[in-house]
Design an enzyme around this catalytic site. Structure first.
Site, PDB file in Angstrom:
ATOM      1  N   LYS A 155       0.837  -1.272  -0.020  1.00 27.70           N
ATOM      2  CA  LYS A 155       0.145   0.090  -0.116  1.00 27.70           C
ATOM      3  C   LYS A 155       0.775   1.361   0.066  1.00 27.70           C
ATOM      4  CE  LYS A 155      -2.319  -0.743   3.770  1.00 27.70           C
ATOM      5  NZ  LYS A 155      -3.414  -0.434   4.732  1.00 27.70           N
ATOM      6  N   GLY A 170       0.623   5.965  -0.847  1.00 20.91           N
ATOM      7  CA  GLY A 170      -0.256   7.084  -0.879  1.00 20.91           C
ATOM      8  C   GLY A 170      -1.163   7.187  -2.309  1.00 20.91           C
ATOM      9  N   TYR A 171      -0.916   6.087  -3.214  1.00 16.81           N
ATOM     10  CA  TYR A 171      -1.809   6.179  -4.434  1.00 16.81           C
ATOM     11  C   TYR A 171      -2.895   5.173  -3.962  1.00 16.81           C
ATOM     12  CZ  TYR A 171       0.693   1.645  -3.881  1.00 16.81           C
ATOM     13  OH  TYR A 171       1.128   0.482  -3.717  1.00 16.81           O
ATOM     14  N   ILE A 193      -3.950   0.809  -2.744  1.00 17.66           N
ATOM     15  CA  ILE A 193      -3.480  -0.420  -2.232  1.00 17.66           C
ATOM     16  C   ILE A 193      -3.455  -1.488  -3.247  1.00 17.66           C
ATOM     17  CG2 ILE A 193      -5.887  -1.014  -1.852  1.00 17.66           C
ATOM     18  CD1 ILE A 193      -4.959  -2.504   0.705  1.00 17.66           C
ATOM     19  N   ASP A 220      11.117   6.342 -11.076  1.00 16.21           N
ATOM     20  CA  ASP A 220      11.074   5.822  -9.693  1.00 16.21           C
ATOM     21  C   ASP A 220      11.485   4.355  -9.743  1.00 16.21           C
ATOM     22  OD1 ASP A 220      10.226   6.201  -6.992  1.00 16.21           O
ATOM     23  OD2 ASP A 220       8.288   5.574  -7.428  1.00 16.21           O
TER      24      ASP A 220
END
EC number: 2.7.12.2
Length: 336
Positions: free
Chosen positions: A58, A60-61, A63, A176
């Site tokens: 999980k 901030g976006y 889960i 990322d």
């Protein structure tokens, strides 16, 4: 008598405007058609027919959960993202959907099955992998194992091939790259995931500066004087940091307490490198050194990296089995 000069007509100038990158649109329902392989038939999957087996992660976006389709028994990873959090989150979600949809023919990218809309969330259905690189290397060190050089070479080769596909075929930069976004399975496959903050390239440069995880960012994305634009070599730096982290068992930079400490350590101080006493080959150490060139103009792009001896060794290595090593670590951890 004053003579009036003739007006000189300037030659016509054709102004060529750059072709804008299309913004992906979202037109989803609460069900979708999926294909597990290019050869398999399509199966209709409804959100209500999916059963949650376990949570995979999980952030901030939203889960990521491991789910099973009741009727067919198909197991998949489902990334559930709130579709209306804010404009930036929605843009990230659309970026991910767009990249996933176009990545099916790349074996080094997590396979995308389909997407659907359910109770305010967008569900992105993907192939499920067995673990992430960050969990894997920590498990290995916890049971007294180290990450061998052949593993590092084959992992790096897969990641670079995936990133190169993104650049050449999708015109994207990942932005990322880190251990948690590199996934492994028991078949020995290594795949990159999480394209939510991937950025379109204009003249091979990306312009957004806030995307990405700071501990893996290169100097040019941190330094205020140079961070306005960067290219794929930013991801090359992140891969170099990732290699050192899994090779020695810890992130090469200490935890930062302030942005100034990050600026000083990454931008001002020499780049990290593999310890000389670590037992890694000269080719491996040279590869990492080149990934971590402070001046990004000196840092190689993907074709040059793929041509290096360390990558050639990874390509030709037959004795080391990625699948066997991954299974050995996972089986040992799960028995404990």
């Amino acid at each position: 008598m004053e003579r009036k000069g003739r007006e000189r007509k300037l030659p016509g100038m054709k102004i060529v405007m750059p072709t804008p990158v299309e913004t992906p649109t979202m037109n989803l329902e609460d069900r979708c058609l999926i294909k597990l392989t290019n050869e398999s038939e399509e199966i209709e999957i409804a959100a209500t027919d999916l059963v949650v087996l376990e949570e995979l992660g999980k952030g901030g976006y939203g889960i990521v959960e491991k789910m099973q389709h009741r009727q067919s028994g198909i197991i998949m990873a489902v990334k559930r993202i709130k579709s209306s959090i804010n404009d930036q989150s929605q843009k990230q979600m659309l970026n991910e959907l767009d990249a996933c949809r176009r990545s099916d023919c790349c074996p080094q990218m997590v396979r995308f099955y389909g997407a659907m809309f359910r109770e305010g969330d967008v569900w992105i259905c993907m192939e499920v992998m067995d673990t992430s690189l960050d969990k894997f290397y920590r498990h290995a060190y916890k049971i007294g194992k180290h990450i061998p050089e052949p593993f590092i070479g084959k992992m790096a080769l897969s990641v670079i091939e995936g990133l190169n596909f993104m650049k050449e075929q999708l015109n994207l930069i990942h932005r990322d790259v880190k251990p948690s976004n590199i996934l492994l399975n028991r078949h020995g496959q290594v795949k990159i995931c999480d394209f939510g903050i991937s950025g379109h390239l204009t003249n091979s440069m990306a312009k957004t500066v806030q995307a990405g995880c700071k501990p893996y960012m290169p100097p040019e994305r941190i330094d205020g004087e140079t961070k306005s634009a960067y290219d794929v070599r930013a991801d090359v730096w992140s891969l170099g940091i990732t290699i050192i982290e899994i090779a020695v068992g810890t992130h090469p930079y200490a935890n930062w307490k302030t942005p100034f400490e990050q600026l000083k350590q990454v931008v001002k101080e020499p780049p990290p490198k593999l310890p000389m006493e670590s037992g890694f080959s000269v080719d491996c150490q040279y590869f990492v050194k080149r990934c971590l060139e402070k001046d990004y103009n000196e840092r190689p792009k993907y074709p040059e990296l793929l041509a290096m001896p360390f990558m050639e060794q990874a390509r030709n290595e037959k004795q080391f089995s990625m699948a066997r090593f991954i299974n050995e670590i996972l089986d040992t951890v799960w028995r404990r």
